[in-house]
Each structure stands twice: as C-alpha cells, then as structure tokens.
Design a protein around this motif. Structure first.
Motif, PDB file in Angstrom:
ATOM      1  N   LEU A  71      42.212  34.336  42.928  1.00  0.00           N
ATOM      2  CA  LEU A  71      43.643  34.392  42.571  1.00  0.00           C
ATOM      3  C   LEU A  71      44.427  33.229  42.842  1.00  0.00           C
ATOM      4  O   LEU A  71      45.364  32.479  42.151  1.00  0.00           O
ATOM      5  CB  LEU A  71      44.399  35.558  43.130  1.00  0.00           C
ATOM      6  CG  LEU A  71      45.640  35.952  42.750  1.00  0.00           C
ATOM      7  CD1 LEU A  71      45.805  36.118  41.197  1.00  0.00           C
ATOM      8  CD2 LEU A  71      46.284  37.147  43.426  1.00  0.00           C
ATOM      9  N   ALA A  72      44.227  32.367  44.203  1.00  0.00           N
ATOM     10  CA  ALA A  72      44.927  31.374  44.557  1.00  0.00           C
ATOM     11  C   ALA A  72      44.433  30.164  43.698  1.00  0.00           C
ATOM     12  O   ALA A  72      45.376  29.234  43.386  1.00  0.00           O
ATOM     13  CB  ALA A  72      44.578  31.139  45.977  1.00  0.00           C
ATOM     14  N   ARG A  73      43.319  29.836  43.335  1.00  0.00           N
ATOM     15  CA  ARG A  73      42.791  28.838  42.192  1.00  0.00           C
ATOM     16  C   ARG A  73      43.594  29.051  41.112  1.00  0.00           C
ATOM     17  O   ARG A  73      43.981  27.950  40.549  1.00  0.00           O
ATOM     18  CB  ARG A  73      41.401  28.766  42.293  1.00  0.00           C
ATOM     19  CG  ARG A  73      40.586  28.751  43.611  1.00  0.00           C
ATOM     20  CD  ARG A  73      40.531  27.201  43.833  1.00  0.00           C
ATOM     21  NE  ARG A  73      40.167  26.099  43.061  1.00  0.00           N
ATOM     22  CZ  ARG A  73      40.100  24.964  43.004  1.00  0.00           C
ATOM     23  NH1 ARG A  73      40.528  24.363  44.125  1.00  0.00           N
ATOM     24  NH2 ARG A  73      39.426  24.174  42.045  1.00  0.00           N
ATOM     25  N   LEU A  74      43.730  30.195  40.773  1.00  0.00           N
ATOM     26  CA  LEU A  74      44.433  30.398  39.256  1.00  0.00           C
ATOM     27  C   LEU A  74      45.796  29.870  39.600  1.00  0.00           C
ATOM     28  O   LEU A  74      46.512  29.673  38.436  1.00  0.00           O
ATOM     29  CB  LEU A  74      44.149  31.998  38.766  1.00  0.00           C
ATOM     30  CG  LEU A  74      42.996  32.066  38.418  1.00  0.00           C
ATOM     31  CD1 LEU A  74      42.605  33.713  38.224  1.00  0.00           C
ATOM     32  CD2 LEU A  74      42.256  31.309  36.928  1.00  0.00           C
ATOM     33  N   ARG A  75      46.345  30.156  40.465  1.00  0.00           N
ATOM     34  CA  ARG A  75      47.855  29.747  40.910  1.00  0.00           C
ATOM     35  C   ARG A  75      48.006  28.290  41.105  1.00  0.00           C
ATOM     36  O   ARG A  75      48.938  28.017  41.154  1.00  0.00           O
ATOM     37  CB  ARG A  75      48.378  30.619  42.153  1.00  0.00           C
ATOM     38  CG  ARG A  75      48.432  32.020  41.760  1.00  0.00           C
ATOM     39  CD  ARG A  75      48.954  32.697  43.133  1.00  0.00           C
ATOM     40  NE  ARG A  75      49.133  33.969  42.992  1.00  0.00           N
ATOM     41  CZ  ARG A  75      49.568  34.874  44.104  1.00  0.00           C
ATOM     42  NH1 ARG A  75      49.317  34.455  45.153  1.00  0.00           N
ATOM     43  NH2 ARG A  75      49.522  36.115  43.738  1.00  0.00           N
TER      44      ARG A  75
END
Length: 83
Positions: A71-75
């Motif tokens: 999720l952090a990488r997608l953000r």
C-alpha cells in the motif's frame, strides 16, 4: 473436499515459511500472498460469504506488514524493508 485440502496445505506452507529467516521468506511469501485471495474466493463460492469473510480477516491479520508495504509503494512512498 479438495478445497479443504488446499486450505490446509496453504496453512502448513505459511507456517513453514514463517519459520524461515526473513531473507528467505520473500519468494514463497509472495506465492502465498497471491494464492490466498484465490482460496478465499473459492471458499466464498463453495461454503458461503461468512466463512470467506473470516478467511479474509485471517489473511489480512497474517499479511498485515506486506500489505502495508504494498500500500505504501502504491502511494509513492519508499518504506524500509526489514533486514
């Protein structure tokens, strides 16, 4: 009956992967991460939505750190990977 055995195999495989050192968990962990939604979907189809929701809750609980990382990488963030 096959779905039951696949789920049992997935549980034993995830327990075995959890005992590995962190640097050896990535490849089998990704395979388990990708297989779990398929199994949960099949549980929902064959058994019902409530057991599928319980399986989803267990999945999110077990894979909370990898899911946070994804999720952090997608953000667009750059989270740290444990050594």
């Amino acid at each position: 009956m096959t779905l039951l055995w696949l789920c049992v195999l997935w549980v034993f495989a995830s327990a075995a992967v959890a005992m590995l050192p962190m640097r050896h968990q990535y490849i089998p962990g990704i395979a388990l991460l990708l297989a779990a939604p398929v199994l949960i979907f099949l549980i929902g189809q064959q058994v019902g939505w409530f057991p599928a929701l319980l399986g989803l809750a267990a999945f999110v609980s077990m894979f909370r750190n990898p899911l946070r990382y994804i999720l952090a990488r997608l953000r667009g963030q750059n989270p740290e990977i444990p050594k």
